[in-house]
Design an enzyme around this catalytic site. Sequence first.
Site, PDB file in Angstrom:
ATOM      1  N   ASP A  43       1.607   3.278   2.235  1.00  0.00           N
ATOM      2  CA  ASP A  43       2.471   3.404   3.411  1.00  0.00           C
ATOM      3  C   ASP A  43       3.382   2.183   3.581  1.00  0.00           C
ATOM      4  O   ASP A  43       3.928   1.951   4.638  1.00  0.00           O
ATOM      5  CB  ASP A  43       1.635   3.635   4.668  1.00  0.00           C
ATOM      6  CG  ASP A  43       0.752   2.442   5.022  1.00  0.00           C
ATOM      7  OD1 ASP A  43       0.714   1.458   4.247  1.00  0.00           O
ATOM      8  OD2 ASP A  43       0.091   2.497   6.069  1.00  0.00           O
ATOM      9  N   ASP A  79       0.837  -1.183   0.000  1.00  0.00           N
ATOM     10  CA  ASP A  79       0.000   0.000   0.000  1.00  0.00           C
ATOM     11  C   ASP A  79       0.880   1.243   0.000  1.00  0.00           C
ATOM     12  O   ASP A  79       2.110   1.144   0.054  1.00  0.00           O
ATOM     13  CB  ASP A  79      -0.906  -0.025   1.236  1.00  0.00           C
ATOM     14  CG  ASP A  79      -2.178   0.790   1.050  1.00  0.00           C
ATOM     15  OD1 ASP A  79      -2.325   1.449   0.015  1.00  0.00           O
ATOM     16  OD2 ASP A  79      -3.023   0.760   1.964  1.00  0.00           O
TER      17      ASP A  79
END
Length: 179
Positions: A18, A16
């Site tokens: 992050d 993702d």
Amino acid sequence: MSDYFSLSDCDVIGFDLDHTLCRYHLKETSRLIYESFARYLVDHKGYDPDLLLLTPATWDFCFKGLVVDLEDGNLVKLAADGTVLRATHGTRDLTEAEILQHYGPRRQWKHFHSLNTSFTRSAHYYFYDNYFDLPGALLCGRVVDMLNKRGEEVNAEFWKDMVAAIDHNYNTSAFKGEP
């Protein structure tokens, strides 16, 4: 493994934003991405609300490796040597005769050398190379369909609205709650 897939049968694992490892359910993720881009075009750019209407069969248009030719609204699937394997204008499949008319008897796409040597973005084309781009390919095709239906010229100008939708939806300010 084929580049063609069924969104209903496909999950992928990836990172993702992050860098968290995630399992993505492509059917749901693709629908969310498509709807957010289309909603922006309808609400902010005045596009036809029909862009928001999808059927399950609509997703058959999506497969990795599509290139949208921003100059004419064609989406092409290329072989490793740049030969056009299949092509659509918007979401309408081009006939064999139309492919030969656009790409010549050798079926060569004119920007292949640029794409093949640099993989950079261009003012002439956009390469849909990952699962998160695929809803944009479908939306591009449907926008070209809409422009044709209205009798408007298809040229690279529509791409500015597509980029605005992408920027709007992936800008961190879009993640703020509205009052």
